[in-house]
Design a protein around this motif. Structure first.
Motif, PDB file in Angstrom:
ATOM      1  N   HIS A 157       3.306  -5.881  -3.935  1.00 22.96           N
ATOM      2  CA  HIS A 157       2.464  -5.664  -2.755  1.00 22.96           C
ATOM      3  C   HIS A 157       1.971  -6.967  -2.122  1.00 22.96           C
ATOM      4  O   HIS A 157       1.758  -7.049  -0.924  1.00 22.96           O
ATOM      5  CB  HIS A 157       1.265  -4.782  -3.107  1.00 22.96           C
ATOM      6  CG  HIS A 157       1.624  -3.337  -3.276  1.00 22.96           C
ATOM      7  ND1 HIS A 157       2.613  -2.732  -2.530  1.00 22.96           N
ATOM      8  CD2 HIS A 157       1.134  -2.377  -4.089  1.00 22.96           C
ATOM      9  CE1 HIS A 157       2.716  -1.469  -2.880  1.00 22.96           C
ATOM     10  NE2 HIS A 157       1.837  -1.220  -3.832  1.00 22.96           N
ATOM     11  N   HIS A 165       3.830  -1.332   0.422  1.00 20.73           N
ATOM     12  CA  HIS A 165       3.674  -0.063   1.124  1.00 20.73           C
ATOM     13  C   HIS A 165       2.935  -0.248   2.453  1.00 20.73           C
ATOM     14  O   HIS A 165       1.798   0.165   2.621  1.00 20.73           O
ATOM     15  CB  HIS A 165       2.879   0.926   0.272  1.00 20.73           C
ATOM     16  CG  HIS A 165       3.481   1.218  -1.069  1.00 20.73           C
ATOM     17  ND1 HIS A 165       4.831   1.190  -1.310  1.00 20.73           N
ATOM     18  CD2 HIS A 165       2.903   1.558  -2.241  1.00 20.73           C
ATOM     19  CE1 HIS A 165       5.051   1.507  -2.576  1.00 20.73           C
ATOM     20  NE2 HIS A 165       3.911   1.727  -3.169  1.00 20.73           N
ATOM     21  N   GLU A 206      -1.268   6.777 -10.085  1.00 17.18           N
ATOM     22  CA  GLU A 206      -0.008   6.293 -10.636  1.00 17.18           C
ATOM     23  C   GLU A 206      -0.281   5.995 -12.103  1.00 17.18           C
ATOM     24  O   GLU A 206      -1.095   5.122 -12.415  1.00 17.18           O
ATOM     25  CB  GLU A 206       0.401   5.017  -9.897  1.00 17.18           C
ATOM     26  CG  GLU A 206       1.713   4.436 -10.335  1.00 17.18           C
ATOM     27  CD  GLU A 206       2.010   3.193  -9.506  1.00 17.18           C
ATOM     28  OE1 GLU A 206       2.811   3.289  -8.574  1.00 17.18           O
ATOM     29  OE2 GLU A 206       1.421   2.136  -9.772  1.00 17.18           O
ATOM     30  N   HIS A 266       6.766   5.144  -5.514  1.00 19.58           N
ATOM     31  CA  HIS A 266       6.842   5.114  -6.985  1.00 19.58           C
ATOM     32  C   HIS A 266       6.701   6.486  -7.619  1.00 19.58           C
ATOM     33  O   HIS A 266       6.443   6.584  -8.826  1.00 19.58           O
ATOM     34  CB  HIS A 266       5.762   4.175  -7.526  1.00 19.58           C
ATOM     35  CG  HIS A 266       5.988   2.752  -7.138  1.00 19.58           C
ATOM     36  ND1 HIS A 266       5.210   2.088  -6.216  1.00 19.58           N
ATOM     37  CD2 HIS A 266       6.949   1.885  -7.510  1.00 19.58           C
ATOM     38  CE1 HIS A 266       5.673   0.873  -6.057  1.00 19.58           C
ATOM     39  NE2 HIS A 266       6.726   0.717  -6.825  1.00 19.58           N
ATOM     40  N   HIS A 311       0.499  11.025  -4.893  1.00 23.82           N
ATOM     41  CA  HIS A 311       1.282   9.870  -5.327  1.00 23.82           C
ATOM     42  C   HIS A 311       2.650  10.300  -5.830  1.00 23.82           C
ATOM     43  O   HIS A 311       3.675   9.864  -5.340  1.00 23.82           O
ATOM     44  CB  HIS A 311       0.530   9.099  -6.417  1.00 23.82           C
ATOM     45  CG  HIS A 311       1.246   7.845  -6.814  1.00 23.82           C
ATOM     46  ND1 HIS A 311       2.428   7.875  -7.533  1.00 23.82           N
ATOM     47  CD2 HIS A 311       0.986   6.543  -6.568  1.00 23.82           C
ATOM     48  CE1 HIS A 311       2.860   6.637  -7.707  1.00 23.82           C
ATOM     49  NE2 HIS A 311       2.007   5.814  -7.124  1.00 23.82           N
ATOM     50  N   ASP A 313       4.102   8.538  -2.763  1.00 21.16           N
ATOM     51  CA  ASP A 313       4.333   7.107  -2.926  1.00 21.16           C
ATOM     52  C   ASP A 313       5.820   6.868  -3.232  1.00 21.16           C
ATOM     53  O   ASP A 313       6.505   7.741  -3.760  1.00 21.16           O
ATOM     54  CB  ASP A 313       3.479   6.618  -4.101  1.00 21.16           C
ATOM     55  CG  ASP A 313       3.358   5.120  -4.177  1.00 21.16           C
ATOM     56  OD1 ASP A 313       2.295   4.604  -3.804  1.00 21.16           O
ATOM     57  OD2 ASP A 313       4.316   4.459  -4.636  1.00 21.16           O
TER      58      ASP A 313
END
Ligand SMILES: [Zn+2]
Length: 501
Positions: A450, A168, A12, A146, A110, A144
């Protein structure tokens, strides 16, 4: 029985962050399992909440065999170096070519990777993989939540399947979902219809959390639309820290009936667009947050302060000291901050020994102009080697190796130091140093969202704090140069306009 190639390459990328991700960053993993090749991938990931682990289990349970390519992840940071991208992508592609004929490919990606020489890391990798297997072999990737989903990623894959929780907690479950879709495609032998739409605004990551509104309601709608239309749908609110034209939110879906997929994707996109204003989130300044936490936090019911702008899970190095300075200034009773990533201070604490005090220069090792370490006398309360297994809902099964760790104290404030960058999202990170998080009054965590999976159940309340750091909670605060013109930089906020040449 089919033969499926399995690989993974996760990063990321916050293009505004201070440090790039080189090959060594993937070799160590930074909290993720280290870079692994071939047959070693399945046992290395087994039992962890990781997409490829869920996918491999599902494929094996369906009677298919898997061929391991390469799997690697690194802590979020600035760009992946050209060397790291070419070596890891090169290994995936070379091993795929050497594997001979395969019936399908699953990739654990990702979706927000920017390399030094390539804006769209995943689009490029998928194109190279497609170049090896051709159009007839299905290529399916998990992503992901994101992900900044690009046209190339959609075009080069048969299907993309994203997480639908933030925190997640469904990483392995998403790998399972992607693998089941791959099994369906192999059974039916026909390619899937696809539809993908983008949104016209960015939203900060703290307000993307799926345990709060509006995301909670939007993902519930996603599941209803899936049932109604026989689609596999995803909504990716994106990673609003990557300065390239395709940064942003997307809704996409795959299934057998093209018309119904288009209807489902359009309906979900419209619901996200209608919720734009609900993505606004209140942020606290450090002093205001600390004062409120001191009033309301109590042992058994701590107030959690999210030091979101230095989140190592969004490109921060976990070394800023703005929120720590505020805790110290107020000498906030029963307060603990973690993880402050500072290998030199951790080594210093180990050299001094537990029970002794010394002068430390804490944090701010990223070299950000104007940021100086926080100096002062601290007592070394406890030392640890940094090897432990996480226990929370998101990171359960992750075997951490954070290098030398130390617990320092000054007055009422304690600081947990670690040597390897990692997001403070699991209570085991504190218990490893003898700190029981529930017994704190104020818990300051270097994390954006998270942490909520493991800490919100014990928290009286959560305050999102805007202390100095590179992972801006408000995307409009970045000095963007390359976004798509007209994209609003925050919900109902100003639109991006390129500077005149
Ligand atoms: Zn994410």
């Amino acid at each position: 029985m089919a033969r499926i190639a399995v690989g993974g390459f996760q990063h990321e990328t916050n293009t505004f962050a201070p440090t790039t991700a080189d090959y060594a960053a993937f070799e160590s993993g930074g909290g993720w399992p280290p870079l692994t090749f071939g047959d070693a991938i399945a046992p290395r990931l087994d039992g962890a909440n990781i997409p490829a682990a869920g996918a491999i289990d599902t494929l094996h349970a369906a009677g298919h065999s898997t061929v391991g390519l390469a799997w690697g992840a690194a802590s979020p940071s600035a760009q992946v170096t050209r060397d790291a991208f070419e070596r890891i992508a090169g290994e995936i592609v070379r091993r795929l070519a050497d594997a001979g004929p395969v019936d399908g490919v699953y990739l654990d990606l990702h979706g927000a990777m920017v390399a030094e020489h390539i804006d769209d890391g995943e689009g490029e990798l998928l194109a190279r993989v497609r170049g090896i297997v051709g159009q007839r072999v299905p290529v399916i990737a998990s992503l992901d939540l994101h992900a900044n989903v690009t046209r190339a990623m959609v075009a080069r894959s048969d299907a993309l399947v994203a997480y639908r929780t933030y925190p997640h907690v469904d990483m392995a479950a998403t790998g399972e979902r992607a693998a089941r879709l791959l099994c369906d495609v192999l059974r039916h032998g026909a390619p899937l219809a696809k539809s993908a739409r983008t949104l016209d605004f960015l939203t900060g990551i703290p307000s993307q959390c799926t345990t709060i509104e509006p995301a909670r309601t939007l993902y519930a709608l996603l599941e209803r639309l899936e049932q109604e239309h026989g689609a596999t749908l995803s909504f990716t609110p994106g990673f609003p820290m990557a300065d390239f034209p395709e940064c942003g939110m997307a809704v996409f879906g795959m299934g057998v009936d093209e018309a119904r997929i288009q209807v489902a994707v359009a309906a979900l996109r419209q619901a996200v667009a209608d919720a734009e204003g609900d993505f606004h989130l209140d942020l606290y300044l450090p002093d205001d947050a600390v004062r409120r936490a001191m009033q309301r936090g109590a042992p058994g019911a701590p107030v959690v302060l999210a030091d979101t702008q230095d989140n190592p899970g969004a490109g921060g190095n976990g070394d800023t000291t703005g929120l720590l300075a505020s805790l110290l200034e107020h000498d906030a009773p029963g307060s603990v901050l973690g993880l402050l990533i500072d290998p030199a201070s951790a080594r210093q604490a180990h050299a001094i020994g537990a029970g002794r005090s010394s002068r430390f220069r804490l944090g701010e090792i990223s070299g950000v102009p104007g940021h100086v370490p926080l100096e002062g006398e601290f007592v070394v309360e406890r030392l640890a080697e940094g090897r432990f297994t996480c226990t929370g809902p998101m990171f359960h099964g992750f075997r951490m190796d954070l290098g030398p760790m130390a617990l320092l104290r000054r007055g009422n404030v304690r600081v947990v130091l670690a040597s390897v960058k990692c997001q403070a999202a699991d209570q085991a990170m504190f218990r490893h140093l003898g700190v029981e998080p529930r017994e704190a009054r104020v818990l300051a965590l270097k994390s954006s969202v998270h942490f909520r999976a493991d800490f919100e159940p014990i928290a009286r309340e959560v305050l999102v704090v805007a202390a100095p750091g590179p992972a801006k909670a408000d995307p409009a605060a970045f000095a963007w140069t390359r976004l798509r013109p007209g994209l609003r930089l925050s919900p109902h906020g100003p639109a991006f306009a390129p500077a005149a040449a």
